[in-house]
Design an enzyme around this catalytic site. Structure first.
Site, PDB file in Angstrom:
ATOM      1  N   ARG A  11      -9.213   0.842   9.330  1.00  0.00           N
ATOM      2  CA  ARG A  11      -8.843  -0.541   9.632  1.00  0.00           C
ATOM      3  C   ARG A  11      -9.930  -1.251  10.435  1.00  0.00           C
ATOM      4  NH1 ARG A  11      -2.953   0.395   9.332  1.00  0.00           N
ATOM      5  NH2 ARG A  11      -1.772  -1.503   9.638  1.00  0.00           N
TER       6      ARG A  11
ATOM      7  N   ARG B 109      -0.296  -8.701  13.584  1.00  0.00           N
ATOM      8  CA  ARG B 109      -0.819  -7.725  12.610  1.00  0.00           C
ATOM      9  C   ARG B 109      -1.734  -8.412  11.591  1.00  0.00           C
ATOM     10  NH1 ARG B 109       4.759  -5.506  10.772  1.00  0.00           N
ATOM     11  NH2 ARG B 109       3.681  -4.094   9.371  1.00  0.00           N
TER      12      ARG B 109
ATOM     13  N   ARG C 296      12.223  -6.170   4.741  1.00  0.00           N
ATOM     14  CA  ARG C 296      12.257  -4.771   4.304  1.00  0.00           C
ATOM     15  C   ARG C 296      12.999  -3.849   5.268  1.00  0.00           C
ATOM     16  NH1 ARG C 296       5.843  -2.879   4.470  1.00  0.00           N
ATOM     17  NH2 ARG C 296       5.693  -2.882   6.735  1.00  0.00           N
TER      18      ARG C 296
ATOM     19  N   ARG D  88      11.700  -1.419  10.698  1.00  0.00           N
ATOM     20  CA  ARG D  88      10.595  -1.104  11.605  1.00  0.00           C
ATOM     21  C   ARG D  88      10.582  -2.073  12.779  1.00  0.00           C
ATOM     22  NH1 ARG D  88       5.089  -0.100   8.230  1.00  0.00           N
ATOM     23  NH2 ARG D  88       4.272  -1.183  10.062  1.00  0.00           N
TER      24      ARG D  88
ATOM     25  N   LYS E 232       0.829  -1.212   0.000  1.00  0.00           N
ATOM     26  CA  LYS E 232       0.000   0.000   0.000  1.00  0.00           C
ATOM     27  C   LYS E 232       0.863   1.263   0.000  1.00  0.00           C
ATOM     28  CE  LYS E 232      -2.128  -1.058   3.914  1.00  0.00           C
ATOM     29  NZ  LYS E 232      -1.526  -2.339   4.333  1.00  0.00           N
TER      30      LYS E 232
HETATM   31  P1  AMP Z   1       1.103   0.425   9.156  1.00  0.00           P
HETATM   32  O1  AMP Z   1       2.273   1.303   8.911  1.00  0.00           O
HETATM   33  O2  AMP Z   1      -0.111   0.855   8.398  1.00  0.00           O
HETATM   34  O3  AMP Z   1       1.421  -1.035   8.967  1.00  0.00           O
HETATM   35  O4  AMP Z   1       0.715   0.597  10.699  1.00  0.00           O
HETATM   36  C1  AMP Z   1       1.636   0.272  11.728  1.00  0.00           C
HETATM   37  C2  AMP Z   1       0.903   0.112  13.050  1.00  0.00           C
HETATM   38  O5  AMP Z   1       0.268   1.357  13.397  1.00  0.00           O
HETATM   39  C3  AMP Z   1      -0.242  -0.893  13.053  1.00  0.00           C
HETATM   40  O6  AMP Z   1       0.204  -2.229  13.276  1.00  0.00           O
HETATM   41  C4  AMP Z   1      -1.088  -0.378  14.221  1.00  0.00           C
HETATM   42  O7  AMP Z   1      -0.477  -0.663  15.466  1.00  0.00           O
HETATM   43  C5  AMP Z   1      -0.995   1.131  14.013  1.00  0.00           C
HETATM   44  N1  AMP Z   1      -2.037   1.642  13.086  1.00  0.00           N
HETATM   45  C6  AMP Z   1      -1.849   2.241  11.884  1.00  0.00           C
HETATM   46  N2  AMP Z   1      -3.013   2.597  11.326  1.00  0.00           N
HETATM   47  C7  AMP Z   1      -3.982   2.207  12.181  1.00  0.00           C
HETATM   48  C8  AMP Z   1      -5.406   2.263  12.164  1.00  0.00           C
HETATM   49  N3  AMP Z   1      -6.075   2.809  11.121  1.00  0.00           N
HETATM   50  N4  AMP Z   1      -6.071   1.760  13.228  1.00  0.00           N
HETATM   51  C9  AMP Z   1      -5.431   1.218  14.283  1.00  0.00           C
HETATM   52  N5  AMP Z   1      -4.087   1.104  14.366  1.00  0.00           N
HETATM   53  C10 AMP Z   1      -3.355   1.595  13.327  1.00  0.00           C
END
Ligand code: AMP
Length: 218
Positions: free
Chosen positions: A89, A173, A128, A162, A13
Site C-alpha cells: 500500500r 481510507r 457490506r 467491519r 479485491k
Molecule cells: P483492508 O482490509 O485491506 O481494507 O485493510 C483494513 C485496514 O488495515 C486498513 O485501512 C489499514 O488500517 C490496515 N492495513 C491493511 N493492509 C495494510 C497495508 N498494506 N499497509 C498499511 N495498513 C494496512
C-alpha cells in the site's frame, strides 16, 4: 503465478481473491485480514493497530512487511502462487515485497489495478456485512441473504460489519489510497507489470477480466 490486486477500499479485491483461491488454489495474503485477526485475538500487535485501523489510517510499513515476510518464509502456496490483497500500500512496501520475493526465489508476475469511482465505493462499503460464523460476504442492496437474517452458506444468524466500514473512516481510507497507494500505479507501470481493469462491472464480469489479464502473463 504471484499477483497483486491493487485498488481502493471496496474495489472488490477480497471478493476476486476469493474466486482465485477457489478456482486456482492460489493463496490469498490479505494484510487487512491478518491485522483484523490480530485485533480480534488481542495480541500486543493487534492492540497497537486497533485504533489506527478503525480510523482508516495505514498501519506502519514495519508491521505489515513483517506479516508478509512471515507468510513467505513459511513457504506456503508456492505451488499455485500468491495473491497479494491490500499489500503493498506504499512505495516502501512495494520495494520490500520485491526483496522478500527474491529472497524466496519467487517473482511478481503481474499487478491488476481494479478501477472504481469513489461514489460507487461509498455505496459498496457502507452496505457490506459478513456472516460471523463462516465469513460469507453480503451487501444490504446488492447481495442480501436469500432468507432475511440467515446465512445462505452456514445457516448462521450472527452478522457483522467491519468497524471501519463507515463513511467517516472510509474518507480517511480513500485519502490514504490516493496519497500513499495510488503512486504504485506509476511504479508498476514503469516496470511494465501493470494491467488495469474496470472494477465497476458485475463480480462475474470483473472475474472474467482478471482471467484475461492472467492469461497474458501465464
Ligand atoms: P483492508 O482490509 O485491506 O481494507 O485493510 C483494513 C485496514 O488495515 C486498513 O485501512 C489499514 O488500517 C490496515 N492495513 C491493511 N493492509 C495494510 C497495508 N498494506 N499497509 C498499511 N495498513 C494496512
Amino acid at each position: 503465478m504471484n499477483i497483486i490486486l491493487l485498488g481502493p477500499p471496496g474495489a472488490g479485491k477480497g471478493t476476486q481473491a476469493g474466486f482465485l483461491v477457489a478456482e486456482r488454489g492460489m493463496v490469498q495474503l490479505s494484510t487487512g485480514d491478518m491485522l483484523r485477526a490480530a485485533k480480534t485475538s488481542g495480541t500486543e500487535m493487534g492492540k497497537k493497530v486497533a485504533a489506527v485501523m478503525d480510523r482508516g489510517e495505514l498501519v506502519t510499513d514495519e508491521i505489515v512487511i513483517g506479516l508478509i515476510e512471515e507468510q513467505l518464509a513459511g513457504g506456503e502456496g508456492s505451488g499455485s502462487g500468491f495473491i497479494f490483497d491490500g499489500f503493498p500500500r506504499t512505495l516502501a512496501q512495494a520495494d520490500a515485497l520485491a526483496v522478500l520475493l527474491e529472497k524466496v526465489g519467487q517473482k511478481l508476475d503481474t499487478v491488476i489495478e481494479m478501477r472504481v469511482d469513489d461514489s460507487a465505493l461509498v455505496k459498496r462499503i457502507t452496505g457490506r456485512f459478513t456472516c460471523g460464523g463462516c465469513g460469507t460476504g453480503y451487501h444490504e442492496e446488492f447481495k442480501k441473504p436469500v432468507k432475511d437474517g440467515v446465512c445462505d452458506k452456514c445457516g448462521g444468524s450472527d452478522f457483522k460489519k467491519r468497524a471501519d466500514d463507515n463513511e467517516e473512516s472510509l474518507k480517511t481510507r480513500l485519502m490514504a489510497y490516493y496519497k500513499e497507494t495510488s503512486p504504485l500505479i506509476g511504479y508498476y507501470y514503469a516496470k511494465d507489470q501493470l494491467q488495469s481493469i474496470d472494477g465497476l462491472g458485475t463480480m462475474e464480469a470483473v472475474a472474467s477480466d482478471i482471467t484475461k489479464a492472467l492469461s497474458k502473463v501465464s
